[in-house]
Design a protein around this motif. Structure first.
Motif, PDB file in Angstrom:
ATOM      1  N   TYR A 157       0.831  -1.209   0.000  1.00 18.75           N
ATOM      2  CA  TYR A 157       0.000   0.000   0.000  1.00 18.75           C
ATOM      3  C   TYR A 157       0.867   1.261   0.000  1.00 18.75           C
ATOM      4  O   TYR A 157       0.571   2.234  -0.702  1.00 18.75           O
ATOM      5  CB  TYR A 157      -0.925  -0.003   1.216  1.00 18.75           C
ATOM      6  N   ASP A 240      -3.993   7.936  -2.034  1.00 22.02           N
ATOM      7  CA  ASP A 240      -4.027   6.727  -1.208  1.00 22.02           C
ATOM      8  C   ASP A 240      -3.393   6.974   0.150  1.00 22.02           C
ATOM      9  O   ASP A 240      -3.908   6.527   1.187  1.00 22.02           O
ATOM     10  CB  ASP A 240      -3.324   5.568  -1.917  1.00 22.02           C
ATOM     11  N   THR A 243      -5.714   8.981   2.299  1.00 26.60           N
ATOM     12  CA  THR A 243      -6.878   8.202   2.700  1.00 26.60           C
ATOM     13  C   THR A 243      -6.567   7.339   3.922  1.00 26.60           C
ATOM     14  O   THR A 243      -7.386   7.214   4.833  1.00 26.60           O
ATOM     15  CB  THR A 243      -7.342   7.295   1.543  1.00 26.60           C
TER      16      THR A 243
END
Length: 253
Positions: A157, A240, A243
Motif C-alpha cells: 500500500y 491513497d 486516505t
C-alpha cells in the motif's frame, strides 16, 4: 529495538528528507502546523535520531533546541552536522524512557516523531510520555507523530511513497481480521532511499493505549489529527496515502 540497530542508519535518516517526498510534502509541514509558532520557544526533540526535526525546529526560530536519543551513531552524526552548520543545537545521548539530565519544567514544547511505536510495553509507552511531561512548563505542549493504529495492512500500500509496513504475524499472536489487532502487535517497516535500505520493527498501539499513557503521565486536552498535503501537486499521487496515512499526530497539554 536495540539502540545499535539505528547506529548505522544516520545517513539514510538524513537523506530521507529529500529522498522520501512525503516527508517534505506532508509529514514535516503537518508536524510544524501542529506545533504552531515556535519562535523564541525552548523545545526538545525526544528520540531525535540524526537531528532532522531538531534542525527544523531551530530553523523555525526556536530559541533553544535539545535533541535526545539513545543511539550513539545517530547522536554522533547529529553533532557533526551541528558543528558544520552552526545550528547551536544541544544533543544528548540518553534513553528517553528515563528522565534526562535537563531542568524539570523548563520547556515550552516537546516533539516526538516516530518514537512512541518503538515502546515495547505499555509501561515504556507511559515512561516516554512521562519524560515529556517532566520537561514541560505548565501549559507546555507535547506533539507526537505516531503510527496510525488503522494503517493500511496491504503489503504494498505504501510502496509508492518509499516504504512498506507489514504486520508480523509470524512472531505475534494471530487475530481475527474483523477485530482490532492487539496492543503491542509487531510491525515491520522497510524503507529505502536510493540504494540505501533500512528495516525496523515497531509496535502498534491503539488510540486507547496512547491516551492511557498520556493521561497517566499527566497530560490533558489530548487531540488527534491526520497529516495534510502541503504541495501544489494535483496528479492524485498522494490520494491513497492521505486516505490511510501511516502516521497520526497527537497534541497534548
Amino acid at each position: 529495538m536495540p539502540a545499535h540497530a539505528f547506529d548505522q542508519a544516520a545517513e539514510l535518516y538524513d537523506a530521507s528528507e529529500a529522498g522520501l517526498p512525503f516527508r517534505g510534502h506532508i509529514e514535516i509541514p503537518s508536524v510544524l502546523a501542529a506545533i504552531g509558532d515556535i519562535r523564541g520557544k525552548r523545545v526538545a526533540d525526544l528520540g531525535c535520531g540524526a537531528g532532522l526535526y531538531a534542525r527544523v525546529l531551530a530553523k523555525s526560530g526556536a530559541s533553544a533546541v535539545t535533541g535526545l536519543d539513545r543511539s550513539a551513531g545517530m547522536i554522533a552524526h547529529a553533532r557533526q552536522r551541528d558543528q558544520a552548520e552552526g545550528t547551536g543545537i544541544t544533543y544528548l545521548l540518553h534513553d528517553i524512557s528515563h528522565p534526562p539530565p535537563l531542568p524539570a519544567q523548563g520547556l515550552d514544547a516537546v516533539v516526538c516523531v516516530y518514537v512512541l511505536p518503538y515502546a515495547s510495553t505499555q509501561g515504556q509507552l507511559t515512561d516516554i510520555c512521562r519524560t515529556a511531561r517532566t520537561l514541560l512548563s505548565p501549559g507546555g505542549r507535547f506533539i507526537a507523530a505516531t503510527l496510525n493504529p488503522d494503517f493500511a495492512t496491504a503489503p504494498d500500500y505504501y510502496r509508492p511513497y518509499g516504504f512498506t509496513l507489514i504486520p508480523r504475524h509470524d512472531v505475534t499472536p494471530r487475530h481475527d481480521a474483523s477485530t482490532e489487532p492487539p496492543d503491542g502487535h509487531l510491525v515491520e517497516l522497510n524503507t529505502w532511499v536510493g540504494t540505501n535500505t533500512f528495516t525496523a520493527t515497531s509496535h502498534r498501539w491503539s488510540r486507547h493505549a496512547h491516551q492511557s499513557a498520556l493521561r497517566e503521565a499527566g497530560f490533558t486536552d489530548i487531540s488527534w489529527s491526520a497529516p495534510t498535503l502541503h504541495t501544489t501537486e494535483t496528479d492524485g499521487h498522494w490520494s491513497d496515502y492521505l486516505t490511510r496515512p501511516h502516521t497520526l499526530i497527537i497534541s497534548a497539554h
